[in-house]
Scaffold this active site. Sequence first.
Site, PDB file in Angstrom:
ATOM      1  N   HIS A 110      42.284 -73.270 115.787  1.00  0.00           N
ATOM      2  CA  HIS A 110      41.183 -73.290 114.823  1.00  0.00           C
ATOM      3  C   HIS A 110      40.008 -72.513 115.407  1.00  0.00           C
ATOM      4  CE1 HIS A 110      37.736 -74.878 112.590  1.00  0.00           C
ATOM      5  NE2 HIS A 110      38.598 -75.222 111.639  1.00  0.00           N
ATOM      6  N   ASP A 160      36.751 -72.751 115.481  1.00  0.00           N
ATOM      7  CA  ASP A 160      35.741 -73.500 116.237  1.00  0.00           C
ATOM      8  C   ASP A 160      36.282 -73.972 117.577  1.00  0.00           C
ATOM      9  OD1 ASP A 160      33.842 -73.254 114.197  1.00  0.00           O
ATOM     10  OD2 ASP A 160      34.547 -75.058 113.184  1.00  0.00           O
ATOM     11  N   LYS A 161      37.564 -74.341 117.602  1.00  0.00           N
ATOM     12  CA  LYS A 161      38.160 -74.794 118.848  1.00  0.00           C
ATOM     13  C   LYS A 161      38.433 -73.636 119.809  1.00  0.00           C
ATOM     14  CE  LYS A 161      37.611 -78.715 119.051  1.00  0.00           C
ATOM     15  NZ  LYS A 161      36.825 -79.144 120.194  1.00  0.00           N
ATOM     16  N   GLU A 213      27.516 -70.596 124.907  1.00  0.00           N
ATOM     17  CA  GLU A 213      27.881 -70.671 123.488  1.00  0.00           C
ATOM     18  C   GLU A 213      28.774 -69.478 123.133  1.00  0.00           C
ATOM     19  OE1 GLU A 213      26.852 -73.343 122.144  1.00  0.00           O
ATOM     20  OE2 GLU A 213      25.179 -73.896 123.454  1.00  0.00           O
ATOM     21  N   GLU A 255      22.699 -69.524 128.705  1.00  0.00           N
ATOM     22  CA  GLU A 255      21.903 -69.492 129.925  1.00  0.00           C
ATOM     23  C   GLU A 255      22.722 -70.054 131.083  1.00  0.00           C
ATOM     24  OE1 GLU A 255      20.358 -69.793 126.289  1.00  0.00           O
ATOM     25  OE2 GLU A 255      20.603 -71.745 127.260  1.00  0.00           O
ATOM     26  N   LYS A 286      45.067 -77.713 110.580  1.00  0.00           N
ATOM     27  CA  LYS A 286      44.201 -78.882 110.482  1.00  0.00           C
ATOM     28  C   LYS A 286      45.037 -80.074 110.018  1.00  0.00           C
ATOM     29  CE  LYS A 286      39.957 -78.279 108.944  1.00  0.00           C
ATOM     30  NZ  LYS A 286      38.801 -77.985 108.047  1.00  0.00           N
ATOM     31  N   PHE A 293      48.548 -69.749 103.209  1.00  0.00           N
ATOM     32  CA  PHE A 293      47.605 -69.826 104.325  1.00  0.00           C
ATOM     33  C   PHE A 293      48.058 -68.843 105.404  1.00  0.00           C
ATOM     34  CE2 PHE A 293      45.596 -73.050 107.574  1.00  0.00           C
ATOM     35  CZ  PHE A 293      44.642 -72.097 107.913  1.00  0.00           C
ATOM     36  N   ASP A 336      37.792 -67.390 109.138  1.00  0.00           N
ATOM     37  CA  ASP A 336      36.537 -68.146 109.206  1.00  0.00           C
ATOM     38  C   ASP A 336      35.954 -67.980 110.600  1.00  0.00           C
ATOM     39  OD1 ASP A 336      34.467 -69.876 108.646  1.00  0.00           O
ATOM     40  OD2 ASP A 336      35.648 -71.696 108.847  1.00  0.00           O
ATOM     41  N   ALA A 337      34.688 -67.673 110.689  1.00  0.00           N
ATOM     42  CA  ALA A 337      34.046 -67.549 112.001  1.00  0.00           C
ATOM     43  C   ALA A 337      34.056 -68.901 112.708  1.00  0.00           C
ATOM     44  CB  ALA A 337      32.612 -67.046 111.860  1.00  0.00           C
ATOM     45  N   ARG A 339      31.019 -77.060 116.880  1.00  0.00           N
ATOM     46  CA  ARG A 339      30.977 -77.349 115.447  1.00  0.00           C
ATOM     47  C   ARG A 339      32.023 -78.385 115.035  1.00  0.00           C
ATOM     48  NH1 ARG A 339      30.358 -72.324 111.356  1.00  0.00           N
ATOM     49  NH2 ARG A 339      32.553 -72.038 111.872  1.00  0.00           N
ATOM     50  N   LYS A 340      32.731 -78.955 116.003  1.00  0.00           N
ATOM     51  CA  LYS A 340      33.715 -79.991 115.692  1.00  0.00           C
ATOM     52  C   LYS A 340      33.433 -81.253 116.518  1.00  0.00           C
ATOM     53  CE  LYS A 340      36.236 -78.253 112.457  1.00  0.00           C
ATOM     54  NZ  LYS A 340      35.058 -77.526 111.940  1.00  0.00           N
ATOM     55  N   LYS A 347      28.811 -76.899 128.412  1.00  0.00           N
ATOM     56  CA  LYS A 347      27.647 -77.480 129.080  1.00  0.00           C
ATOM     57  C   LYS A 347      28.062 -78.135 130.394  1.00  0.00           C
ATOM     58  CE  LYS A 347      25.261 -78.578 124.743  1.00  0.00           C
ATOM     59  NZ  LYS A 347      24.752 -79.671 123.883  1.00  0.00           N
ATOM     60  N   LYS A 394      23.595 -81.702 131.659  1.00  0.00           N
ATOM     61  CA  LYS A 394      23.244 -81.896 130.254  1.00  0.00           C
ATOM     62  C   LYS A 394      23.773 -83.260 129.812  1.00  0.00           C
ATOM     63  CE  LYS A 394      22.703 -77.306 130.563  1.00  0.00           C
ATOM     64  NZ  LYS A 394      22.747 -76.638 131.886  1.00  0.00           N
ATOM     65  N   ASP A 413      23.810 -84.631 127.032  1.00  0.00           N
ATOM     66  CA  ASP A 413      24.610 -84.589 125.805  1.00  0.00           C
ATOM     67  C   ASP A 413      26.079 -84.828 126.124  1.00  0.00           C
ATOM     68  OD1 ASP A 413      22.690 -84.140 123.915  1.00  0.00           O
ATOM     69  OD2 ASP A 413      22.889 -81.978 123.897  1.00  0.00           O
TER      70      ASP A 413
END
Length: 424
Positions: free
Chosen positions: A14, A16-17, A42, A55, A168, A238, A246-247, A252-253, A273, A277, A279
């Site tokens: 996918h 995003d992955k 990123e 960074e 998916k 598909f 899709d970008a 995003r997941k 990260k 961090k 997060d």
Amino acid sequence: MPYLFTSESVSEGHPDKIADQISDAILDAMLAQDPNSRVACETLVTSGLVVVAGEVKTNAYVEIPDIVRQTIESIGYTKSEYHFDAKSCGILVALHQQSQDIARGVDQGENKPLGAGDQGMMFGYATKETVPEYMPLSLVLSHRLMRELAKIRKTETALMPYLRPDSKSQVTIEYNDDGSPLRVHTVVVSTQHDEFASEEKMQKKIYEDIVNILIPRVIPADLLDSKTIYHVNPTGKFVIGGPDGDAGLTGRKIIVDTYGGRGAHGGGAFSGKDSSKVDRSAAYAARYIAKNLVHAGVAEEVLIQVSYAIGIPQPISIHVKTFGTAKEGISDSMIASKIREIFDLSPKGIIERFQLQNPIYRPTATYGHFGREAVRQSITTNYISIQNDGEKTIETKVKGQKEVLFFPWEALDCTQEIKSAFGL
């Protein structure tokens, strides 16, 4: 009254992955050379292009394009007809030095402890709904569908030879009045595939293979019945997928990465990260605590929130919710108080407890960061040893093997300490 709950997962192909895996592969490459690397990486992927930005502060030297191409190849984007392949995609790199304004609040000094890398709130969750995962059943099954489909695509190519990397899944569970899982209500699987001569034959073939081959390997038969609904490639064709369809973007997941919509999420992504961090690192610590609390019998379901201010070492708040499942005589506020007594939730304490400066992150970027097995494996490190003889600085690369624990926040090694603290 019975109710339904749904979670989804996505494959390693996918878009995003793909972005998450590239970001974490770059992070690992830097940590393998310099464990003190500060990384916020990123990634954007689209048709024929990868953009890496962010960074970093590191003594490591990493060939970013090589890491990107190796990652894409391992996922399976190796054919030009995908319009995104490891050998020919363009790669743009825009990494720069970490902000000094951030570093001054976070760096550890001689008389200054390591501060949190940012403000925010992080959540940890665990439930007895599945063992040994201690995760929601809907998410566990969604991840299993994607892992098994990838295994078929990569190692059993004759079984479903038309499979492409992007896919998916989504699983809906019907629950009893008491909140226990009753049955699988609906399964959704969408998988990218090669061209077929006939669209009608294509839809029939893929549906039959998913229902007759994939699902029986993954979902226990006693959870399926004649009323279970299957949606396989519900839009039909598909063929165009991955970054060409899709970008994709790092982070995003985040619901796929965590608890599938159960519990809560503070909004911060993980991949790319380093452990300064919070997060990432505090979310791992909160999951560890929640899982060990459930395993110890303190409650059957636990949600933990921790919050931080940038540059401040200790969390500014800890909140616990057990949804009425705590042992008699144990309150949610009591659990929160005990957590402060038992666990060091400063960034330094978390990093040291779980050894988070090791290059252990690429495997987390697919099929969830939680509900996994804590496993010890050997890795290759290539540290840069820096020495100063009074006149000049000498950098020496030290290559070697060492054993590290992957998914250390999934270990159940604090049960006895928790039981003692609660008198269980």
